[in-house]
Design a protein around this motif. Sequence first.
Motif, PDB file in Angstrom:
ATOM      1  N   SER A 116       0.827  -1.194   0.000  1.00  0.00           N
ATOM      2  CA  SER A 116       0.000   0.000   0.000  1.00  0.00           C
ATOM      3  C   SER A 116       0.867   1.251   0.000  1.00  0.00           C
ATOM      4  CB  SER A 116      -0.936   0.011   1.204  1.00  0.00           C
ATOM      5  OG  SER A 116      -0.197   0.148   2.400  1.00  0.00           O
ATOM      6  N   GLY A 118       0.657   4.026   1.782  1.00  0.00           N
ATOM      7  CA  GLY A 118       1.053   4.483   3.107  1.00  0.00           C
ATOM      8  C   GLY A 118       2.145   3.637   3.718  1.00  0.00           C
ATOM      9  N   LYS A 121       5.515   4.442   2.219  1.00  0.00           N
ATOM     10  CA  LYS A 121       6.028   5.709   2.743  1.00  0.00           C
ATOM     11  C   LYS A 121       6.602   5.528   4.140  1.00  0.00           C
ATOM     12  CE  LYS A 121       3.047   8.835   0.074  1.00  0.00           C
ATOM     13  NZ  LYS A 121       1.909   9.798   0.130  1.00  0.00           N
ATOM     14  N   TYR A 192      -1.503  13.919  11.082  1.00  0.00           N
ATOM     15  CA  TYR A 192      -2.823  13.613  10.517  1.00  0.00           C
ATOM     16  C   TYR A 192      -3.378  14.828   9.772  1.00  0.00           C
ATOM     17  CZ  TYR A 192      -7.956  13.184  10.732  1.00  0.00           C
ATOM     18  OH  TYR A 192      -9.296  13.188  10.435  1.00  0.00           O
ATOM     19  N   THR A 278     -10.268  11.241   6.954  1.00  0.00           N
ATOM     20  CA  THR A 278      -8.922  11.804   6.816  1.00  0.00           C
ATOM     21  C   THR A 278      -8.999  13.327   6.863  1.00  0.00           C
ATOM     22  OG1 THR A 278      -9.113  11.766   4.402  1.00  0.00           O
ATOM     23  CG2 THR A 278      -8.081   9.861   5.458  1.00  0.00           C
ATOM     24  N   GLN A 282      -4.050  13.392   4.689  1.00  0.00           N
ATOM     25  CA  GLN A 282      -4.479  12.205   3.935  1.00  0.00           C
ATOM     26  C   GLN A 282      -3.911  10.914   4.545  1.00  0.00           C
ATOM     27  OE1 GLN A 282      -6.823  12.040   1.289  1.00  0.00           O
ATOM     28  NE2 GLN A 282      -7.146  14.050   2.220  1.00  0.00           N
ATOM     29  N   ARG A 283      -3.971  10.839   5.873  1.00  0.00           N
ATOM     30  CA  ARG A 283      -3.482   9.664   6.577  1.00  0.00           C
ATOM     31  C   ARG A 283      -4.597   9.067   7.418  1.00  0.00           C
ATOM     32  NH1 ARG A 283       2.632  10.902   8.670  1.00  0.00           N
ATOM     33  NH2 ARG A 283       3.353  12.154   6.923  1.00  0.00           N
ATOM     34  N   ALA A 284      -4.828   7.785   7.232  1.00  0.00           N
ATOM     35  CA  ALA A 284      -5.797   7.106   8.088  1.00  0.00           C
ATOM     36  C   ALA A 284      -5.249   7.076   9.507  1.00  0.00           C
ATOM     37  CB  ALA A 284      -6.040   5.692   7.578  1.00  0.00           C
ATOM     38  N   SER A 360      -9.637   1.450   4.343  1.00  0.00           N
ATOM     39  CA  SER A 360      -8.846   2.626   4.726  1.00  0.00           C
ATOM     40  C   SER A 360      -7.347   2.349   4.741  1.00  0.00           C
ATOM     41  CB  SER A 360      -9.267   3.098   6.129  1.00  0.00           C
ATOM     42  OG  SER A 360     -10.628   3.424   6.180  1.00  0.00           O
ATOM     43  N   ASP A 362      -4.977   1.698   2.660  1.00  0.00           N
ATOM     44  CA  ASP A 362      -3.998   2.238   1.721  1.00  0.00           C
ATOM     45  C   ASP A 362      -3.407   3.552   2.229  1.00  0.00           C
ATOM     46  OD1 ASP A 362      -2.681   1.540  -0.717  1.00  0.00           O
ATOM     47  OD2 ASP A 362      -3.599   3.293  -1.649  1.00  0.00           O
ATOM     48  N   ASN A 363      -4.166   4.279   3.055  1.00  0.00           N
ATOM     49  CA  ASN A 363      -3.670   5.543   3.605  1.00  0.00           C
ATOM     50  C   ASN A 363      -3.179   5.415   5.045  1.00  0.00           C
ATOM     51  OD1 ASN A 363      -4.124   7.196   1.324  1.00  0.00           O
ATOM     52  ND2 ASN A 363      -6.292   7.330   1.816  1.00  0.00           N
ATOM     53  N   ARG A 365      -0.838   5.289   7.944  1.00  0.00           N
ATOM     54  CA  ARG A 365       0.533   5.721   8.209  1.00  0.00           C
ATOM     55  C   ARG A 365       0.800   5.705   9.707  1.00  0.00           C
ATOM     56  NH1 ARG A 365       3.250   9.116   4.844  1.00  0.00           N
ATOM     57  NH2 ARG A 365       5.004   8.548   6.184  1.00  0.00           N
TER      58      ARG A 365
END
Length: 415
Positions: A116, A118, A121, A192, A278, A282-284, A360, A362-363, A365
Amino acid sequence: MKLKKMLTVGAAVFGFAALQAHADTELEFWTMNLAPKFNNYFEGAVAKFNAANPGLKAKWVDMNWDQIQPKLIASIAAGSPPALVNFNVPWVHEFAAQGNIVALDEYVGAAKNVYSVGALKDVTVNGKMYAFPWYNSVSIIAYNKDIFAKAGVKAAPKNFDELVAIAKQVKAKAGVAAFAPKLDNFEGWFYYAGLPMVQNGKAVFNSPKHVAFVQKFADLYKAGVFPKDVFKMAFEQEIAAYNSGRIAMMTTAPQALKRTETDAKAIYDKTEVAAFPTDAGQRAFGAWLMDFVVPKGTKSPADAAKLGLFLTSDEQQVAFSKATESTFPSTKKANLDPYFQAGAKSADVVERARAVAAKSMDNARTLTIPPGVLPDGASMNKKLQDEIQNAIEGRKPVKAALDEAAAAWNEKLAK
């Protein structure tokens, strides 16, 4: 003729010995705090990998989390590190900065795209991938439908501003505290919201945007939208508050709802779930990624990478999630597996929550400052937390509190 036969036999013996030597190539991998509960999963995974990779022999070793780092450092110094080690994200950044783990890009190639966005990253340091993303989690919102109806709230929030508005409406019209945000690590909230903490060696969390963001929390606290003891509320206390009807929403991992089902069935039957929205970052929210790293000095990084890719493949990540019943994969495809998504329309709240969380991922982090950025992380974070609490609880103006914390940080960062 006799000499030729002897040479032939000798060559055969040598070839067999060479094959045996290759067959004994051991790939030891370490995990933390997963035995004995998940012995069956790992024994099955090891057997499957070994059967599919003649000449390689995976070996699983589990230990307590506080043993991992010292044992790894000792093994690197002795020239005998394992093939893979289970790390969290802060450790990845710390050991990458020290040069004690291997960059994986040349061994992974295009296979990195299975993970994913996130997760990649999280394990990227200076543009290079330093770990195989493994299991993760993310927060969802569980809310009491009866309280929402009493407050006139017709739908779950789609973004953070809607969450704030709904929270105010719940308190004003239903007379109940809306939710209990986890405030014990406020740096995560800044990330966040897409707000940096440190730039060019200086603390920047006292900017107008940071002040405005913290002011939202201070206003909500003053209005009674948060419980007055919100800073003392950890995981257990939040569940208890939701189960007793003291708060209208719970921001937690899906598996926490099992506690509600057991301890407060009447509340459970009134519960619906939604994704935690989010914000600009753009972070879950609520993620804490676990992964595998290849230590410096591993005898065959390519073989270690083969094992790393296997353990974090779509199939194995789904299998591990089924074994834990609480974790989520860090690959794109695995989170689309029917195990997660088939529950989207289930009558069971936990199954619906699992499907919501998986969408959720994929985002997801890990919302934390990597080690090495702060020269005295423990005391600096305590200073920030103390001032954040002063601001939210109304003992100091937000700007003054953040200015004081930033000044203390910059004094240490300048040394």
